[in-house]
Design a protein around this motif. Structure first.
Motif, PDB file in Angstrom:
ATOM      1  N   ALA A   1      15.678   5.347 136.379  1.00 37.59           N
ATOM      2  CA  ALA A   1      17.047   5.431 135.861  1.00 37.59           C
ATOM      3  C   ALA A   1      17.679   6.778 136.181  1.00 37.59           C
ATOM      4  O   ALA A   1      18.895   6.876 136.378  1.00 37.59           O
ATOM      5  N   TRP A   2      16.860   7.829 136.245  1.00 37.22           N
ATOM      6  CA  TRP A   2      17.368   9.177 136.524  1.00 37.22           C
ATOM      7  C   TRP A   2      17.469   9.487 138.007  1.00 37.22           C
ATOM      8  O   TRP A   2      18.116  10.464 138.391  1.00 37.22           O
ATOM      9  N   GLN A   3      16.816   8.705 138.874  1.00 37.26           N
ATOM     10  CA  GLN A   3      16.628   9.118 140.258  1.00 37.26           C
ATOM     11  C   GLN A   3      17.941   9.242 141.042  1.00 37.26           C
ATOM     12  O   GLN A   3      18.003   9.999 142.027  1.00 37.26           O
ATOM     13  N   ASN A   4      18.991   8.536 140.627  1.00 36.11           N
ATOM     14  CA  ASN A   4      20.268   8.672 141.324  1.00 36.11           C
ATOM     15  C   ASN A   4      20.974   9.976 140.993  1.00 36.11           C
ATOM     16  O   ASN A   4      21.964  10.326 141.648  1.00 36.11           O
ATOM     17  N   TYR A   5      20.484  10.688 139.993  1.00 39.24           N
ATOM     18  CA  TYR A   5      21.137  11.918 139.551  1.00 39.24           C
ATOM     19  C   TYR A   5      20.241  13.137 139.751  1.00 39.24           C
ATOM     20  O   TYR A   5      20.690  14.163 140.252  1.00 39.24           O
ATOM     21  N   VAL A   6      18.998  13.024 139.339  1.00 37.95           N
ATOM     22  CA  VAL A   6      18.056  14.130 139.493  1.00 37.95           C
ATOM     23  C   VAL A   6      16.644  13.567 139.420  1.00 37.95           C
ATOM     24  O   VAL A   6      16.391  12.575 138.731  1.00 37.95           O
ATOM     25  N   GLU A   7      15.752  14.175 140.167  1.00 40.17           N
ATOM     26  CA  GLU A   7      14.366  13.708 140.169  1.00 40.17           C
ATOM     27  C   GLU A   7      13.643  14.221 138.928  1.00 40.17           C
ATOM     28  O   GLU A   7      13.577  15.426 138.695  1.00 40.17           O
ATOM     29  N   VAL A   8      13.111  13.296 138.154  1.00 42.56           N
ATOM     30  CA  VAL A   8      12.310  13.646 136.985  1.00 42.56           C
ATOM     31  C   VAL A   8      11.001  12.863 137.044  1.00 42.56           C
ATOM     32  O   VAL A   8      10.910  11.835 137.709  1.00 42.56           O
ATOM     33  N   VAL A   9      10.029  13.388 136.350  1.00 44.03           N
ATOM     34  CA  VAL A   9       8.731  12.705 136.232  1.00 44.03           C
ATOM     35  C   VAL A   9       8.498  12.417 134.766  1.00 44.03           C
ATOM     36  O   VAL A   9       8.562  13.312 133.931  1.00 44.03           O
TER      37      VAL A   9
END
Length: 332
Positions: A170-178
């Motif tokens: 869900a976050w990948q289009n905005y910022v890479e999180v793990v």
């Protein structure tokens, strides 16, 4: 300044009041202004733009979660965001029942610094219905008033682990999180991963399973976690805007320069200069010789474009025409 009524206007208003044509309560309601209370002791930490960003991110999360639940449980699943609130963690914790199902996740693990917590709470009705479906039941045995057993928690752990991947996607289009599941807690009073006075963002979802079972899911994100994510997002967004801006500027420059290439310019070559008096100018005749201040073999010929010196060259002949060979570039 307040408007001063005339005696005639006052008499008309009194007559309407006596006749019952004017509702005083409606007048008072119209005059009363809507005032929104603001607590200066705990100022807001999230801007409207950040809350809109959260709404967009977790709307995508809701879509991913519904796809996963529908394929896993073989039932229809609908989910939508109903509210995004900002409050202190102790207010959120006090609103939970003693017996809850909360997944404790870490965000930004090992990539952008230290782990940041994220909590996901699923209502009792939805969780027990999921357990029933995963064990082969109809999904209607959700009206259970007891604590979760270790077997039931182990069954739901698989779903929470899948949820960690959904959070990352869900976050990948905005910022890479793990994102990673740390554990599952069933006692709200034992939630100590967040300080009680910490400001948190609460995303509340309405869920509908199998078209008739309704419940809620809430995601609690501490301000410290969001500030870390927004900081990374801001840096990435700034770099992208700068790169896009540079690309647009280069494109505009190439387009303008391409259009200018077809422009006609006046190019002039000057063999030399001299000064004469007005008397000599008036007496000039055909065949007179004017001596210039340059020498053909030694001094270069000045070449100007639109009256601006650009080149120097040497005078010569090419194909029986006078020509100038450029020997020096003055401007680039």
């Amino acid at each position: 300044m307040a408007e001063i009524l005339s005696q005639q206007q006052i008499d008309e208003m009194l007559q309407q009041l006596m006749a019952g044509n004017v509702d005083i309560e409606n007048i008072e309601k119209e005059k009363s202004k809507k005032i929104k209370e603001y607590d200066f002791r705990s100022p807001k930490r999230f801007t409207r733009e950040q809350l809109k960003l959260l709404n967009s991110i977790f709307d995508n999360f809701a879509w991913l979660f519904c796809l996963q639940v529908s394929s896993l449980l073989r039932v229809s699943c609908e989910m939508e965001i109903v509210a995004i609130e900002e409050q202190q963690f102790h207010e959120y914790n006090n609103a939970l029942n003693d017996s809850v199902l909360v997944g404790n996740f870490s965000l930004l693990k090992g990539q952008h610094g230290e782990d940041k917590p994220l909590l996901v709470e699923i209502s009792r009705e939805i969780s027990f219905s999921m357990i029933d479906r995963l064990l082969g039941g109809s999904g209607y045995g959700y009206n259970v008033q007891r604590d979760y057993t270790e077997i039931e928690i182990a069954i739901l752990e698989y779903l929470f682990k899948q949820m960690a991947n959904m959070i990352r996607n869900a976050w990948q289009n905005y910022v890479e999180v793990v994102s990673e599941l740390i554990g599952i807690e069933t006692n709200a009073r034992l939630l100590q991963t967040v300080s009680p006075d910490e400001t948190v963002a609460i995303i509340i979802f309405d869920m509908v399973l199998n078209n008739d079972l309704t419940g809620k899911m809430s995601i609690c994100i501490p301000a410290e976690t969001l500030e870390s994510v927004f900081k990374v997002f801001k840096l990435k967004h700034t770099r992208q805007n700068k790169n896009i801006s540079n690309t647009v500027d280069d494109s505009k420059r190439d387009h303008i320069f391409g259009a200018l290439k077809t422009s006609d310019l006046v190019l002039s070559a000057y063999l030399g200069k001299t000064e004469i008096t007005l008397k000599d100018l008036l007496n000039l005749q055909v065949g007179d010789i004017i001596t210039l201040n340059t020498q053909i073999k030694e001094d270069p010929v000045m070449i100007e474009i639109e009256d601006v010196p650009w080149y120097q060259g040497k005078l010569g002949i090419s194909k029986k025409n006078y020509a100038i060979k450029i020997s020096k570039v003055l401007k680039k």
